[in-house]
Design a protein around this motif. Structure first.
Motif, PDB file in Angstrom:
ATOM      1  N   SER A 183       0.842  -1.187   0.000  1.00 48.25           N
ATOM      2  CA  SER A 183       0.000   0.000   0.000  1.00 48.25           C
ATOM      3  C   SER A 183       0.881   1.243   0.000  1.00 48.25           C
ATOM      4  O   SER A 183       2.049   1.185   0.419  1.00 48.25           O
ATOM      5  CB  SER A 183      -0.920   0.003   1.223  1.00 48.25           C
ATOM      6  N   PRO A 184       0.359   2.382  -0.470  1.00 44.08           N
ATOM      7  CA  PRO A 184       1.198   3.590  -0.556  1.00 44.08           C
ATOM      8  C   PRO A 184       1.834   3.999   0.774  1.00 44.08           C
ATOM      9  O   PRO A 184       3.011   4.365   0.803  1.00 44.08           O
ATOM     10  CB  PRO A 184       0.208   4.653  -1.050  1.00 44.08           C
ATOM     11  N   ALA A 185       1.070   3.945   1.870  1.00 45.62           N
ATOM     12  CA  ALA A 185       1.609   4.357   3.169  1.00 45.62           C
ATOM     13  C   ALA A 185       2.727   3.424   3.616  1.00 45.62           C
ATOM     14  O   ALA A 185       3.768   3.867   4.126  1.00 45.62           O
ATOM     15  CB  ALA A 185       0.492   4.401   4.213  1.00 45.62           C
ATOM     16  N   PHE A 232       0.673  13.799   2.713  1.00 45.85           N
ATOM     17  CA  PHE A 232       0.520  12.634   1.849  1.00 45.85           C
ATOM     18  C   PHE A 232      -0.729  11.851   2.244  1.00 45.85           C
ATOM     19  O   PHE A 232      -1.490  11.395   1.380  1.00 45.85           O
ATOM     20  CB  PHE A 232       1.766  11.751   1.967  1.00 45.85           C
ATOM     21  N   MET A 233      -0.946  11.676   3.552  1.00 47.81           N
ATOM     22  CA  MET A 233      -2.122  10.938   4.027  1.00 47.81           C
ATOM     23  C   MET A 233      -3.411  11.664   3.634  1.00 47.81           C
ATOM     24  O   MET A 233      -4.394  11.035   3.223  1.00 47.81           O
ATOM     25  CB  MET A 233      -2.062  10.777   5.549  1.00 47.81           C
ATOM     26  N   TRP A 235      -3.849  13.727   1.085  1.00 49.55           N
ATOM     27  CA  TRP A 235      -4.040  13.644  -0.367  1.00 49.55           C
ATOM     28  C   TRP A 235      -4.541  12.263  -0.769  1.00 49.55           C
ATOM     29  O   TRP A 235      -5.442  12.137  -1.596  1.00 49.55           O
ATOM     30  CB  TRP A 235      -2.729  13.974  -1.072  1.00 49.55           C
ATOM     31  N   LEU A 236      -3.974  11.235  -0.154  1.00 49.74           N
ATOM     32  CA  LEU A 236      -4.415   9.873  -0.445  1.00 49.74           C
ATOM     33  C   LEU A 236      -5.869   9.685  -0.028  1.00 49.74           C
ATOM     34  O   LEU A 236      -6.669   9.077  -0.755  1.00 49.74           O
ATOM     35  CB  LEU A 236      -3.518   8.876   0.298  1.00 49.74           C
ATOM     36  N   ARG A 240      -9.146   8.738  -2.417  1.00 51.82           N
ATOM     37  CA  ARG A 240      -9.979   7.573  -2.112  1.00 51.82           C
ATOM     38  C   ARG A 240     -11.444   7.967  -1.913  1.00 51.82           C
ATOM     39  O   ARG A 240     -12.349   7.195  -2.221  1.00 51.82           O
ATOM     40  CB  ARG A 240      -9.457   6.866  -0.859  1.00 51.82           C
ATOM     41  N   SER A 249      -7.601  15.951  -8.528  1.00 45.61           N
ATOM     42  CA  SER A 249      -6.199  16.033  -8.939  1.00 45.61           C
ATOM     43  C   SER A 249      -5.844  17.410  -9.487  1.00 45.61           C
ATOM     44  O   SER A 249      -4.725  17.898  -9.305  1.00 45.61           O
ATOM     45  CB  SER A 249      -5.905  14.964  -9.998  1.00 45.61           C
ATOM     46  N   GLU A 305       0.040  10.064  -7.726  1.00 47.25           N
ATOM     47  CA  GLU A 305      -0.314  10.300  -6.331  1.00 47.25           C
ATOM     48  C   GLU A 305      -1.807  10.248  -6.137  1.00 47.25           C
ATOM     49  O   GLU A 305      -2.422  11.106  -5.540  1.00 47.25           O
ATOM     50  CB  GLU A 305       0.239  11.636  -5.818  1.00 47.25           C
TER      51      GLU A 305
END
Length: 305
Positions: A183-185, A232-233, A235-236, A240, A249, A305
Motif C-alpha cells: 500500500s502507498p503508506a 501525503f495521508m 491527499w491519499l 480515495r 487532482s 499520487e
C-alpha cells in the motif's frame, strides 16, 4: 471502507494543497539555521514517526513486515533515492536559489516523468508530449533567467541544474514506485525507514551531528510533518473519497501559485514577473499533457499520487 464523498474529498485535497504550498517557505526558513543535510536528517526522522503512526492507524505493520522480508534490496534502493538522494539535491537547490525559482523549477517533474517513461516504461513520446515539454522547459528558462533569455544570466547555475536534476530523481522514484506491491503508506514508510538512516550516517561522516538551533529543529519538524508525512495521508484520503478523481487532482495546480504568496509575505522575496509567466507556462504544459493522456484509453485511469 469509507463512503465516497466529493465534498469531503475536496476538503481533504484543499487542506493538502494549502500545506504543500507552505513548504517552500519552510525550506528556506529552516536552511537559515541548518545545512541541507541536517534539514533532511531531522525532517526524515519526523516524517518516519508520522508515517509510522499512519501505518499503525491503518493496521499495516504485518503488511510492512511481509513487504520488507520479500524485497529488502528493492526498498533499500528506493529509500536511497527518496528521501535520501532526492531531498538532499532539492534542499541544496533551495539553499542556492530564491524560493520562487526553486519551487517553480521543481514543478517540471511531471514533464521529466514523460521523458523517463520512454526508456524505462517503453512508452512513445507523442507530439503533445514534445510540445508540452518545449512549453514547460521554456517556462523554466524564463524563471531561471528572470525573463532575460538572451543574456542567460542565473542567480546560481548550480542551483538551477540541481533543481532540474531533482525532478529527474523524483520522476525516477515514482516510476520505480509503480513496481512496489505494498500500500502507498507502507511503501513510503519503508522508503523512509531505509533512507533516513543513510542520511544520518552521512551526517556523522560529514561531522554534522550537532544539535541545530531550535528554529531549525522546528522547521525540520514542520517539513517532516507537512511535506513528507501528514499531507501525503490527506491527499491519499482525498483521492480515495473522490467520486471524480480528475477534479480533485486538478486542485494540485493551485499549490505553486499559493506558494508564491507565502514566499512573498513570509520570506519577503519580491516575486519577479518572469516567475508568474514561467510558472504559468509550466502549469499550462503539465495540464495540457495530463489532459491529453487522460483522453487516451490506455491511460484514462492513470493519475500520479
Amino acid at each position: 471502507m469509507s463512503e465516497k464523498s466529493q465534498s469531503r474529498a475536496i476538503l481533504l485535497a484543499l487542506m493538502a494543497v494549502l500545506m504543500w504550498s507552505t513548504v517552500a517557505t519552510a525550506f528556506k526558513l529552516s536552511l537559515q539555521h541548518m545545512s541541507p543535510l541536517q534539514l533532511l536528517g531531522w525532517a526524515g526522522l519526523g516524517s518516519s514517526v508520522v508515517l509510522a503512526l499512519g501505518v499503525s492507524w491503518q493496521k499495516g505493520w504485518h503488511e510492512l513486515s511481509c513487504e520488507w522480508r520479500r524485497r529488502p534490496l528493492f526498498y533499500l534502493a528506493l529509500g536511497a533515492l527518496n528521501p535520501a538522494f532526492y531531498y538532499l539535491v532539492l534542499f541544496r537547490a533551495y539553499d542556492l536559489l530564491p524560493a520562487q525559482q526553486a519551487q517553480a523549477l521543481n514543478y517540471t517533474w511531471a514533464l521529466t516523468l514523460a521523458l523517463l517513461a520512454v526508456p524505462l516504461l517503453k512508452q512513445r513520446l507523442q507530439r503533445v508530449d514534445i510540445m508540452a515539454m518545449l512549453l514547460g522547459y521554456g517556462g523554466a528558462l524564463v524563471i531561471a533567467t528572470k525573463g532575460n533569455l538572451l543574456a542567460l544570466e542565473f542567480d546560481s547555475l548550480t542551483g538551477v541544474l540541481l533543481a532540474l536534476f531533482s525532478t529527474l530523481l523524483w520522476a525516477l522514484y515514482w516510476i520505480l514506485n509503480t513496481r512496489a506491491e505494498g500500500s502507498p503508506a507502507v511503501t513510503l514508510l519503508l522508503c523512509f525507514l531505509c533512507g533516513t538512516p543513510m542520511v544520518w550516517l552521512l551526517m556523522a561522516w560529514q561531522g554534522e551531528l550537532q544539535l541545530p538551533a531550535w528554529q531549525g529543529l522546528l522547521g525540520a519538524a514542520y517539513v517532516g510533518l507537512f511535506e513528507m508525512g501528514l499531507t501525503f495521508m490527506l491527499w491519499l484520503g482525498a483521492l480515495r473519497a473522490a467520486t471524480h478523481v480528475s477534479r480533485i487532482s486538478n486542485l494540485i495546480f493551485l499549490s505553486p501559485f499559493l506558494s508564491l504568496i507565502f514566499i512573498h509575505f513570509l520570506l519577503h522575496e519580491p516575486i519577479a514577473p518572469a516567475t508568474f509567466v514561467g510558472l504559468g507556462l509550466i502549469v499550462t504544459a503539465v495540464v495540457w499533457q495530463q489532459h491529453a493522456a487522460r483522453s487516451e484509453p490506455m491511460t484514462a485511469a492513470e493519475q500520479p499520487e
